[in-house]
Design an enzyme around this catalytic site. Structure first.
Site, PDB file in Angstrom:
ATOM      1  CD  GLU A 232      -3.035  -1.214   2.125  1.00 36.80           C
ATOM      2  OE1 GLU A 232      -2.939  -0.481   3.126  1.00 36.80           O
ATOM      3  OE2 GLU A 232      -4.010  -1.974   1.929  1.00 36.80           O
ATOM      4  CD  GLU A 335      -3.778  -6.486   3.000  1.00 31.14           C
ATOM      5  OE1 GLU A 335      -2.546  -6.342   2.917  1.00 31.14           O
ATOM      6  OE2 GLU A 335      -4.497  -5.768   3.707  1.00 31.14           O
TER       7      GLU A 335
END
Length: 484
Positions: A232, A335
């Protein structure tokens, strides 16, 4: 004489061309095939339960009034790598608290083909993440040369669980690593938390860190297939995080990480960029992959499903757009989880449906591998050192020692248990929007079609292959896997 030479050259070239021809798979036939149906349905006891064995019959032309799933097994797309989840510190710590009997049950539930759902894909965190009991790194503060590098921390919980999982999966295993943050001293905010950026003077040191970690794992007998550059990279989180703009990730990869792995003899490790939500997927892919020097190190683009934080819908189409633009690069879901843990919602069916819908859409848009988040959490949705508690497909109540299987586990299993590594996705479409579908053909020749009913009504539909079909009933809000 000249004509004779030309004749022999022609024969030689013809033979060479023939030897290079690919052996095409046999066209699929429904003759003699039986469709075995496995079902999980809301408000029933059906959980990956065998519910029917059905023959094919002739159906030359479906009517408008008939609901159909149309499958063409001879039109193939991407090659499937696997489905799995992440062995985080949290998962490993909870696992260690289980009795030996429950540990064995858990391992079989995920990694056994016969007794479980046959996970083959594993991810783990390099350095700590939010699903760790505390923040940690593998070096002493300020050690730019990495002389103190030691993965002793991982040897207590994570590595033993990873080894157990790999021991069951065997040769089909695909294992990769992801960092959440470099050590604090390498960053401009001097913290592993709250975003911050990697300082340029530590680019080489941080690239060396990946090599050290991969080597350390492989010395433990854990083969590392690949890595993502950064988890991220556009999110400033209260937990471990590090910000890279698209150009910063591109330049770190092409000038440091890629060359460093290559020099270390790790040029075969699969490097995945982005590892964040579908919303900015195209911008990251365009920036990195339009640079030939960066693109040569990229195996694929990873993505998550949390773009709906803004109140919008899941942006599945962005995955397909990247696939269309860069067909030589792979797409991997890295994810996803159901956020905001609430023990009253363990059996909330919608949580499972979120998985089913995402997996069908992601595969239909070209995804080759799909990774869930934590494979195991406790009765509080943790441990998590910043209280970012979430759901996992399986929870363990550490007070009672019991395992709790949620709908998400069964929804994932409708794919992972039946679609095998090396399978090819094939053409699959529904004639009604209430049904979602995707199909794969395993290397054995077996077909696997997944059908999800989004409606509150039982639907009778026809699985159609050419002019052959079988009629199937799917319960309200159910998911089915058809094997034939």
């Amino acid at each position: 004489m000249k004509k004779l030479i030309i004749f022999f050259l022609t024969i030689a070239f013809s033979a060479t061309g023939q030897s290079k021809k690919k052996i095409l798979p046999q066209p699929f036939s429904t003759k003699g095939k039986i469709v075995t149906v496995y079902t999980s349905a809301d408000s029933t006891n059906l959980r990956l339960s065998k519910t029917a064995d059905l023959p094919f019959r002739e159906l030359k032309q479906p009517l408008e009034t008939q609901t159909c799933i149309f499958v063409n097994p001879n039109k193939t797309f991407q090659t499937f790598i696997g489905i799995g989840g992440a062995i985080t510190d949290a998962s490993a710590e909870v696992f260690a608290k289980l009795s030996p009997e429950k540990q064995q049950e858990f391992l079989e539930a995920y990694f056994s083909k016969e007794k479980g759902i046959a996970y083959t894909l594993l991810r783990t965190n390099m350095n700590s993440c939010d699903f760790s009991s505390d923040s940690y790194t593998y070096v002493a503060e300020g050690d730019k040369e990495l002389k103190t590098f030691d993965i002793k921390h991982d040897k207590q919980f994570k590595i033993p669980l990873i080894k157990k999982a790999l021991g069951i999966i065997g040769s089909k295993a695909t294992f990769y690593i992801s960092p959440w943050s470099p050590p604090a001293f390498m960053k401009d905010n001097k913290s592993m938390l709250q975003g911050g950026k990697l300082l340029p003077e530590y680019y080489q040191s941080w690239a060396n860190y990946y090599v050290k970690y991969i080597n350390a794992l492989q010395k433990e007998g854990i083969p590392v297939w690949g890595l993502t550059v950064q988890n991220e990279p556009m999110a400033k989180q209260t937990w471990e995080s590090c910000i890279y703009s698209a150009t910063e990730e591109r330049d770190f990869l092409k000038n440091y990480l890629g060359p460093t792995l290559k020099r270390a003899g790790m040029g075969d490790k699969k490097i995945t960029v982005w590892d964040h939500n579908r919303d900015l997927l195209l911008q990251r892919a365009n920036t990195v992959l339009e640079d030939p020097e960066a693109a040569k190190y990229v195996w694929g683009i990873g993505f998550h499903w949390y773009e709906s934080w803004s109140g919008g819908e899941q942006m599945y189409e962005n995955v397909g757009k990247v696939n269309e633009l860069y067909p030589s690069k792979k797409l991997m879901f890295t994810e996803g989880c159901v956020e905001k843990f609430d023990a009253q919602k363990y059996q909330l069916w919608k949580n499972g449906q979120r998985y089913g819908k995402s997996m069908i859409n992601d595969f239909n848009n070209g995804t080759v591998a799909w990774t869930d988040w934590n494979i195991l959490l406790d009765q509080n949705g943790g441990p998590n050192h910043v209280k970012n508690f979430c759901f996992a497909p399986i929870h363990a109540d550490t007070n009672t020692g019991e395992l709790i299987y949620t709908p998400s586990y069964y929804f994932i299993g409708h794919f992972s248990k039946f679609i095998e590594k090396g399978a090819k996705r094939v053409s699959s479409a529904a004639s009604r929007s209430q049904l979602l579908t995707t199909s794969f053909r395993n290397e054995t020749g077996k077909m696997v079609t997944v059908v999800m009913n989004q409606s509150n009504q039982t639907i009778n539909y026809y699985l159609c292959i050419g002019t052959a079909a079988t009629e199937v009933a799917i319960q309200p809000n159910a998911i089915q896997t058809l094997v034939y």
